[in-house]
Design an enzyme around this catalytic site. Structure first.
Site, PDB file in Angstrom:
ATOM      1  N   ASP A 122      -9.659  -3.758  -5.643  1.00  0.00           N
ATOM      2  CA  ASP A 122      -8.913  -2.659  -5.109  1.00  0.00           C
ATOM      3  C   ASP A 122      -8.838  -1.513  -5.925  1.00  0.00           C
ATOM      4  O   ASP A 122      -8.625  -1.644  -7.212  1.00  0.00           O
ATOM      5  CB  ASP A 122      -7.520  -3.039  -4.879  1.00  0.00           C
ATOM      6  CG  ASP A 122      -6.605  -2.132  -4.352  1.00  0.00           C
ATOM      7  OD1 ASP A 122      -7.109  -1.040  -3.767  1.00  0.00           O
ATOM      8  OD2 ASP A 122      -5.133  -2.367  -4.417  1.00  0.00           O
ATOM      9  N   HIS A 134      -7.917  -4.779  -1.141  1.00  0.00           N
ATOM     10  CA  HIS A 134      -6.721  -4.074  -0.537  1.00  0.00           C
ATOM     11  C   HIS A 134      -6.582  -4.303   0.992  1.00  0.00           C
ATOM     12  O   HIS A 134      -7.575  -4.455   1.688  1.00  0.00           O
ATOM     13  CB  HIS A 134      -7.006  -2.515  -0.786  1.00  0.00           C
ATOM     14  CG  HIS A 134      -5.852  -1.525  -0.549  1.00  0.00           C
ATOM     15  ND1 HIS A 134      -4.926  -1.241  -1.429  1.00  0.00           N
ATOM     16  CD2 HIS A 134      -5.326  -1.233   0.719  1.00  0.00           C
ATOM     17  CE1 HIS A 134      -3.993  -0.567  -1.027  1.00  0.00           C
ATOM     18  NE2 HIS A 134      -4.294  -0.416   0.229  1.00  0.00           N
ATOM     19  N   SER A 177       0.884  -1.235  -0.045  1.00  0.00           N
ATOM     20  CA  SER A 177      -0.013  -0.033  -0.054  1.00  0.00           C
ATOM     21  C   SER A 177       0.893   1.060   0.027  1.00  0.00           C
ATOM     22  O   SER A 177       1.901   1.311  -0.819  1.00  0.00           O
ATOM     23  CB  SER A 177      -1.171   0.003   1.343  1.00  0.00           C
ATOM     24  OG  SER A 177      -1.842   0.981   1.233  1.00  0.00           O
TER      25      SER A 177
END
Length: 410
Positions: A350, A380, A196
């Site tokens: 995501d 995610h 991320s």
């Protein structure tokens, strides 16, 4: 006694109201794709997550603390109540470089040769996340790859704004490079890894290092569903999965604005591209073009959108989003061409998979070896569930094993 009963009743009603609020938001504003599977676990996890965020919003409204701070405090007490698991095969050391906390993971077994060194940057949108959150993951990486892992606990927003994360991580990274001999690390096998927002840091530091010949070359970089650009928030994945748990587009924008200190009043303007100057629009068309995304990823209702008219005031408030240290996807070709072998992992559900696909193309166009894996049923943040028992999703372990296999074969 009557007063005590009144307060207990009020507390119960208040808590019930918050719980119903979280459940309502989950069912009426969040998409839970059936293809992910494990629907019950997903719904429970997301309702708990939403409840935590809602309590944080109330605390922020009352002037007690910010939403991220509330989450930090809650997680702190969580780890007090549920101690961090120790891995008998890994030695863990807590260190500090100045005010930056770090944690080093070393396999207990003796080694006759120097080990690979993995520098790990955790995710969390630059507003949450900690060494403790990623402790099990780093233990796993160290044990399974027989590597030394350094996890960096950089300072978070809103108390620490841009570019504090990059400064912290770069300082800790360089410090580690100067002490490789202490940990028995091979200077020719340094790997940067992050998920991320940690993937953002990985990309930016890797690009920075190639311009500094006095630093050892990075052997490889690993990015798991990274955020890589602040130019275009109308790409196919942003449109198709803007309401999918856990990273909705609203939450992503909240995190970005917290770190870059951008007023939320500019949200709509930035989502519509009004922050792009004529020069930046040209750059966006060249490097962040949906035409460079394979057709199969655009078959779920993508509608191309032209940016709104340029607004200089919005640009001035948000121009730091557009620098290459904040949007590493837009680095110059000569920088991209010098980058090391790369592992990219994207998840279907995501909003950020477009960033991964576009970066993959830029790397390949410049001759950089790329291993790419797309997790068709992933979402995610799934990587963090790998050790959560009932809340573990099988594709989290799949991602970890992809990382381990990649590192072992370097």
């Amino acid at each position: 006694m009557t007063l005590l009963f009144f307060f207990l009743l009020a507390g119960c009603i208040f808590s019930l109201g918050f719980g119903l609020w979280a459940v309502f938001e989950h069912f009426f504003t969040t998409d839970v794709p059936a293809a992910i599977g494990h629907t019950m676990q997903l719904r429970i996890l997301h309702c708990a997550f939403q409840l935590m965020i809602n309590f944080g919003k109330i605390c922020e409204k009352l002037g007690i603390c910010s939403v991220p701070k509330f989450v930090h405090v809650l997680l702190f007490f969580y780890f007090l109540l549920i101690p961090i698991k120790k891995d008998p095969k890994v030695v863990v050391k807590n260190l500090c470089f100045g005010t930056i906390p770090m944690r080093v993971y070393q396999p207990k077994a003796a080694s006759t040769s120097l080990r690979k060194g993995i520098i790990f940057f955790h995710g969390g949108g630059l507003v949450i996340g900690s060494l403790d959150d990623y402790n099990s993951l780093c233990c796993y990486l160290s044990r399974e790859t027989d590597s030394v892992v350094l996890s960096i606990g950089y300072h978070l927003a809103p108390e620490h704004r841009h570019p504090s994360v990059l400064n912290d991580c770069m300082a800790a990274f360089i410090h580690f490079l100067r002490t490789l001999e202490t940990y028995g690390v091979d200077p020719f096998h340094i790997i940067l890894c992050g998920d991320s927002s940690g993937g953002t840091v990985t990309a930016t530091i890797c690009q920075t290092v190639v311009t500094q010949p006095d630093l050892p070359k990075i052997r490889a970089q690993i990015m798991i569903y990274p955020y890589l650009q602040g130019f275009n928030f109308q790409l196919p994945s942003h449109q198709q999965y803007k309401n999918v748990l856990f990273l909705t587009r609203d939450l992503a924008i909240f995190c970005i604005f917290q770190y870059f200190d951008i007023p939320l009043s500019w949200k709509t303007a930035i989502l519509n591209g009004a922050h792009l100057s004529p020069e930046m629009r040209k750059k966006c068309e060249e490097m962040i073009n949906a035409d460079n995304i394979p057709k199969r990823f655009k078959e779920r209702g993508y509608q191309p959108m032209s940016p709104s008219p340029f607004n200089e005031e919005v640009y001035m408030e948000s121009k730091q989003l557009l620098s290459t240290i904040s949007s590493p996807l837009t680095a110059d070709d000569d920088i991209i061409a010098q980058l090391p072998q790369t592992l990219l992992v994207s998840c279907e559900f995501d909003i950020l998979w477009d960033d991964t696909l576009l970066y993959k193309k830029r790397l390949e166009d410049q001759g950089v070896p790329v291993n790419w894996h797309h997790i068709e049923d992933g979402f995610h943040g799934v990587l963090l569930t790998f050790d959560k028992k009932y809340f573990c999703f099988p594709y989290s372990l799949k991602i970890l094993n992809i990382i381990v296999h990649f590192i072992k074969n370097l």
